[in-house]
Structure formats: structure tokens, C-alpha cells
Design an enzyme around this catalytic site. Structure first.
Site, PDB file in Angstrom:
ATOM      1  N   ALA A  65       9.825 -59.470   2.970  1.00  0.00           N
ATOM      2  CA  ALA A  65       9.623 -59.677   1.614  1.00  0.00           C
ATOM      3  C   ALA A  65      10.681 -59.063   0.866  1.00  0.00           C
ATOM      4  CB  ALA A  65       8.340 -59.559   1.080  1.00  0.00           C
ATOM      5  N   GLY A 108       7.461 -59.755   6.377  1.00  0.00           N
ATOM      6  CA  GLY A 108       7.308 -61.024   5.842  1.00  0.00           C
ATOM      7  C   GLY A 108       7.749 -62.222   6.817  1.00  0.00           C
ATOM      8  N   GLU A 111       5.981 -62.386   9.938  1.00  0.00           N
ATOM      9  CA  GLU A 111       4.904 -63.166   9.686  1.00  0.00           C
ATOM     10  C   GLU A 111       5.292 -64.455   9.348  1.00  0.00           C
ATOM     11  OE1 GLU A 111       4.198 -60.106   6.630  1.00  0.00           O
ATOM     12  OE2 GLU A 111       2.079 -59.733   7.268  1.00  0.00           O
ATOM     13  N   GLU A 131       6.480 -52.277   7.490  1.00  0.00           N
ATOM     14  CA  GLU A 131       5.970 -52.143   6.020  1.00  0.00           C
ATOM     15  C   GLU A 131       5.503 -50.593   5.962  1.00  0.00           C
ATOM     16  OE1 GLU A 131       5.339 -54.819   7.796  1.00  0.00           O
ATOM     17  OE2 GLU A 131       5.112 -56.650   6.946  1.00  0.00           O
TER      18      GLU A 131
HETATM   19  N1  DAK Z   1      14.609 -57.030   0.681  1.00  0.00           N
HETATM   20  C1  DAK Z   1      15.473 -56.874  -0.210  1.00  0.00           C
HETATM   21  N2  DAK Z   1      16.649 -56.557   0.059  1.00  0.00           N
HETATM   22  C2  DAK Z   1      17.069 -56.604   1.251  1.00  0.00           C
HETATM   23  C3  DAK Z   1      15.896 -56.485   2.438  1.00  0.00           C
HETATM   24  C4  DAK Z   1      14.549 -56.668   1.750  1.00  0.00           C
HETATM   25  N3  DAK Z   1      13.456 -56.908   2.674  1.00  0.00           N
HETATM   26  N4  DAK Z   1      16.330 -56.369   3.705  1.00  0.00           N
HETATM   27  C5  DAK Z   1      17.678 -56.306   3.489  1.00  0.00           C
HETATM   28  N5  DAK Z   1      17.980 -56.414   2.097  1.00  0.00           N
HETATM   29  C6  DAK Z   1      19.453 -56.220   1.406  1.00  0.00           C
HETATM   30  C7  DAK Z   1      19.892 -54.740   1.480  1.00  0.00           C
HETATM   31  O1  DAK Z   1      19.266 -54.181   0.496  1.00  0.00           O
HETATM   32  C8  DAK Z   1      21.449 -55.002   1.322  1.00  0.00           C
HETATM   33  O2  DAK Z   1      21.632 -55.598   0.115  1.00  0.00           O
HETATM   34  P1  DAK Z   1      22.998 -54.825  -0.893  1.00  0.00           P
HETATM   35  O3  DAK Z   1      22.683 -53.146  -0.618  1.00  0.00           O
HETATM   36  O4  DAK Z   1      24.058 -55.002  -0.097  1.00  0.00           O
HETATM   37  O5  DAK Z   1      22.580 -55.370  -2.045  1.00  0.00           O
HETATM   38  C9  DAK Z   1      21.647 -56.216   2.276  1.00  0.00           C
HETATM   39  O6  DAK Z   1      20.370 -57.045   2.270  1.00  0.00           O
HETATM   40  C10 DAK Z   1      22.032 -56.022   3.464  1.00  0.00           C
HETATM   41  O7  DAK Z   1      21.222 -54.913   4.211  1.00  0.00           O
HETATM   42  P2  DAK Z   1      21.673 -53.729   4.783  1.00  0.00           P
HETATM   43  O8  DAK Z   1      22.903 -53.213   4.185  1.00  0.00           O
HETATM   44  O9  DAK Z   1      20.515 -52.822   4.932  1.00  0.00           O
HETATM   45  O10 DAK Z   1      22.003 -54.308   6.293  1.00  0.00           O
HETATM   46  P3  DAK Z   1      22.051 -53.415   7.604  1.00  0.00           P
HETATM   47  O11 DAK Z   1      22.550 -54.556   8.665  1.00  0.00           O
HETATM   48  O12 DAK Z   1      22.495 -52.195   7.395  1.00  0.00           O
HETATM   49  O13 DAK Z   1      20.403 -53.222   8.084  1.00  0.00           O
HETATM   50  C11 DAK Z   1      18.287 -54.037   8.065  1.00  0.00           C
HETATM   51  C12 DAK Z   1      19.591 -54.452   8.438  1.00  0.00           C
HETATM   52  C13 DAK Z   1      17.312 -55.562   8.343  1.00  0.00           C
HETATM   53  C14 DAK Z   1      17.677 -53.110   9.336  1.00  0.00           C
HETATM   54  C15 DAK Z   1      17.950 -53.213   6.900  1.00  0.00           C
HETATM   55  O14 DAK Z   1      18.242 -54.284   5.732  1.00  0.00           O
HETATM   56  C16 DAK Z   1      16.320 -53.328   6.498  1.00  0.00           C
HETATM   57  O15 DAK Z   1      15.681 -52.130   6.943  1.00  0.00           O
HETATM   58  N6  DAK Z   1      15.856 -54.027   5.634  1.00  0.00           N
HETATM   59  C17 DAK Z   1      14.467 -53.959   5.244  1.00  0.00           C
HETATM   60  C18 DAK Z   1      13.300 -54.405   6.358  1.00  0.00           C
HETATM   61  C19 DAK Z   1      11.985 -54.096   5.965  1.00  0.00           C
HETATM   62  O16 DAK Z   1      11.504 -53.172   5.683  1.00  0.00           O
HETATM   63  N7  DAK Z   1      11.248 -55.383   6.014  1.00  0.00           N
HETATM   64  C20 DAK Z   1       9.796 -55.349   5.640  1.00  0.00           C
HETATM   65  C21 DAK Z   1       9.798 -55.477   3.893  1.00  0.00           C
HETATM   66  S1  DAK Z   1       8.337 -55.514   3.326  1.00  0.00           S
HETATM   67  C22 DAK Z   1       2.552 -59.435   0.218  1.00  0.00           C
HETATM   68  C23 DAK Z   1       2.573 -59.678   1.503  1.00  0.00           C
HETATM   69  C24 DAK Z   1       3.593 -59.402   2.371  1.00  0.00           C
HETATM   70  C25 DAK Z   1       4.569 -58.661   1.964  1.00  0.00           C
HETATM   71  C26 DAK Z   1       4.648 -58.433   0.619  1.00  0.00           C
HETATM   72  C27 DAK Z   1       3.686 -58.726  -0.443  1.00  0.00           C
HETATM   73  N8  DAK Z   1       1.482 -59.603  -0.497  1.00  0.00           N
HETATM   74  C28 DAK Z   1       0.524 -60.535  -0.204  1.00  0.00           C
HETATM   75  C29 DAK Z   1       1.201 -59.295  -2.193  1.00  0.00           C
HETATM   76  C30 DAK Z   1       5.566 -58.419   2.844  1.00  0.00           C
HETATM   77  C31 DAK Z   1       6.196 -57.292   2.852  1.00  0.00           C
HETATM   78  C32 DAK Z   1       7.534 -56.885   3.786  1.00  0.00           C
HETATM   79  O17 DAK Z   1       8.008 -57.826   4.329  1.00  0.00           O
END
Ligand code: DAK
Length: 257
Positions: A65, A108, A111, A131
Site C-alpha cells: 500500500a 498489500g 495480499e 508491515e
Molecule cells: N509506498 C509508497 N512509495 C513506495 C512504496 C510504498 N509501499 N514502495 C516503494 N515506494 C517508492 C519509494 O518511496 C521510491 O520513491 P522516490 O523516493 O523515488 O520518490 C520509489 O518507490 C522506489 O523505491 P526505492 O527507492 O525504495 O527502491 P529500492 O529498489 O531501493 O527498494 C523496496 C525497493 C521494495 C525494498 C523498498 O521500496 C521498500 O521497502 N518499499 C516499501 C515496502 C513495504 O513496506 N511495503 C508494505 C507497505 S504497508 C489497510 C490495509 C492494508 C494496508 C494498509 C491499510 N487498511 C485496511 C486500512 C497495507 C499496508 C502495506 O502494504
């Protein structure tokens, strides 16, 4: 509805929905989720489409997400808007849907891949529920669907440490059905989707529904349901055609009736 964050292509009876927000690694923002829900609802009433592929880019199926969109939300915003509840469009989608996953399928992203009927992974795929690193936990089914796929020990490991699982570990853990080289991913997914779309549409839909019912029912209830659905298939022209084609040693021509 015009789409900015997804791309739809149709080839024969197969529709492909490509998540297309590469700069953010296909992070699932509310606009993208709304577009995906709209596309699925349109495809669901398109009789010509018998199977759907959901895919992302080579680098990311979806990195979760959109953290930047979520970061400042308060409980009441989330509660009242029920953010991301439209992910249920995938669960409600009644035709077969395959996730073709390359690169990151995190949070997400993992998921929604699990909401699809099965996952074909490229050899560069990485799955995870990270998360916990953000001070939250999976919120669109990860705590429930991951355990059903990989069992308690690995689901706990993934959700509590936030570590990623590579494609081979995902295969040996039954999270995915096949792993293929990255450059063959879409070819393989398309071949599977074409095969499915060539079957009788109502029979595929009933099969999917009956398998999914196993998550909600006891064994005896599930077996009873299976028997009833199986029997009901003898009301269709496609059952007559399928069995006649076998006897006549020819390919069946299903009419979706
Ligand atoms: N959200 C927003 N931006 C993201 C992102 C994300 N999940 N993942 C990557 N990006 C963006 C980065 O910020 C970066 O943007 P700029 O800085 O260039 O503007 C761009 O994508 C490239 O990412 P990286 O520079 O970080 O790329 P790397 O190759 O170095 O790293 C990575 C790739 C996938 C390891 C890293 O980007 C990363 O760790 N990303 C986050 C992964 C993560 O934590 N995912 C879980 C998100 S939380 C809900 C239900 C469910 C959810 C929410 C609410 N409700 C029912 C209310 C779900 C929550 C989630 O999924």
C-alpha cells in the site's frame, strides 16, 4: 472510467490488468485500487473474457500500500472511508484470475496476489509482509491468507520479522504454483489463462467457487456442496458437449451454456 494507474489489454478471451505506477514500484494508492475495482467489474460482465491475469512490472508486482498516502491518516479517516475496502473486488471477482508476479510483492501487494486464484512467479519474485517494520501489521487479509498458504510457522516468521521470501522458497512453501524465468513469465501466465478461458466459463466459475468454499466450510459440508454443484453441472450444454467430445475423440466446443 479512464485509467491512469493500470493498463488493460485483451487478447482473445484473456484480459490482462497491469499495475502501472512504475515510479512508486506500483504502490497501491486509493486511485489505483479504485481503477482495479472498476476494471474487474467491467470485465465481470464481459462475456467474451474467460480469465484474467493481474501483473505488475519486472521490478515490482506491487511494493505494498502507498505508505506516503497512509502515513498521516487518523483512525477516523480510515474507519469512515474504509480505505482499501475495494480490494474486495478481487475476492468477489467470479471468473478465474491469475497473479503473474515478478519483483516485489510486498504488504498489500502480496495480499492482492494471494486474493487471486493462483500465483505464477518469476524467478526474481520476492514476497513479504513487512508491515511490522512500519509499526502496523497486514490489513487486507495477510494474517489470514498467508497462514492458509504456508502454515503457521512460516506465516508468523514472515509477519513478525518482516523478511522477504524468494521465489523458490515461495514455491516450496506452496505460496505460488509455479516459478518460471522472468522473461517467460507473461508467456506462461498467458498460456495458463488461455487454457482456462478455453474451458466452459460457468463450469470454471463453479469450480473456483467450490474450491474457495473450502476455506469457510467443514470437510463434510464442503464435500456435500461439491456433490450438489457437480450434479448441477449436468444441467449444462457444456457437460453434454465435453463428454460427447471425449467419446467422439475430438476437441470440445464449449458454448458457456
Ligand atoms: N509506498 C509508497 N512509495 C513506495 C512504496 C510504498 N509501499 N514502495 C516503494 N515506494 C517508492 C519509494 O518511496 C521510491 O520513491 P522516490 O523516493 O523515488 O520518490 C520509489 O518507490 C522506489 O523505491 P526505492 O527507492 O525504495 O527502491 P529500492 O529498489 O531501493 O527498494 C523496496 C525497493 C521494495 C525494498 C523498498 O521500496 C521498500 O521497502 N518499499 C516499501 C515496502 C513495504 O513496506 N511495503 C508494505 C507497505 S504497508 C489497510 C490495509 C492494508 C494496508 C494498509 C491499510 N487498511 C485496511 C486500512 C497495507 C499496508 C502495506 O502494504
Amino acid at each position: 472510467m479512464g485509467y491512469d494507474m493500470i493498463e488493460i489489454t485483451k487478447e482473445g478471451a484473456v484480459a490482462t490488468i497491469k499495475l502501472d505506477r512504475p515510479k512508486a514500484l506500483n504502490a497501491l494508492c486509493s486511485q489505483m485500487m479504485a481503477e482495479m475495482a472498476d476494471a474487474l467489474s467491467t470485465i465481470s460482465i464481459d462475456d467474451k473474457i474467460g480469465c484474467v491475469i493481474l501483473c505488475g512490472s519486472e521490478k515490482a508486482f506491487a511494493a505494498g500500500a502507498d505508505i506516503k498516502e497512509m502515513a498521516d491518516l487518523e483512525y477516523l479517516n480510515i474507519y469512515k472511508s474504509d480505505i482499501f475496502s475495494n480490494h474486495e473486488a478481487i475476492v468477489r471477482f467470479r471468473k478465474p484470475i491469475i497473479a503473474a508476479v515478478s519483483g516485489y510483492a510486498l504488504g498489500g501487494g502480496c495480499e492482492i496476489a494471494m486474493m487471486c486464484d493462483f500465483i505464477i512467479a518469476a524467478d526474481n519474485a520476492k514476497f513479504g509482509q513487512p508491515e511490522i517494520n512500519l509499526g502496523v501489521m497486514p490489513g487486507i487479509g495477510g494474517t489470514q491468507r498467508l497462514i492458509r498458504a504456508v502454515g503457521k510457522s512460516k506465516a508468523m516468521d514472515m509477519c513478525l520479522t518482516g523478511r522477504m521470501m524468494n521465489a523458490m522458497e515461495a514455491l516450496s512453501s506452496n505460496l505460488v504454483s509455479r516459478v518460471v524465468p522472468l522473461d517467460k513469465l507473461m508467456e506462461e501466465a498467458h498460456a495458463a489463462a488461455l487454457k482456462i478461458a478455453g474451458q466452459s466459463q460457468p463450469i470454471s466459475m463453479m469450480t473456483k467457487e467450490t474450491i474457495n468454499a473450502s476455506f469457510e466450510l467443514t470437510l463434510s459440508q464442503g464435500v456435500r456442496l461439491e456433490r450438489q454443484v457437480f450434479q448441477s453441472m449436468f444441467t449444462t450444454e457444456d457437460q453434454k458437449e465435453g463428454m460427447a467430445a471425449f467419446t467422439e475423440k475430438r476437441k470440445p466446443h464449449f458454448k458457456n451454456k
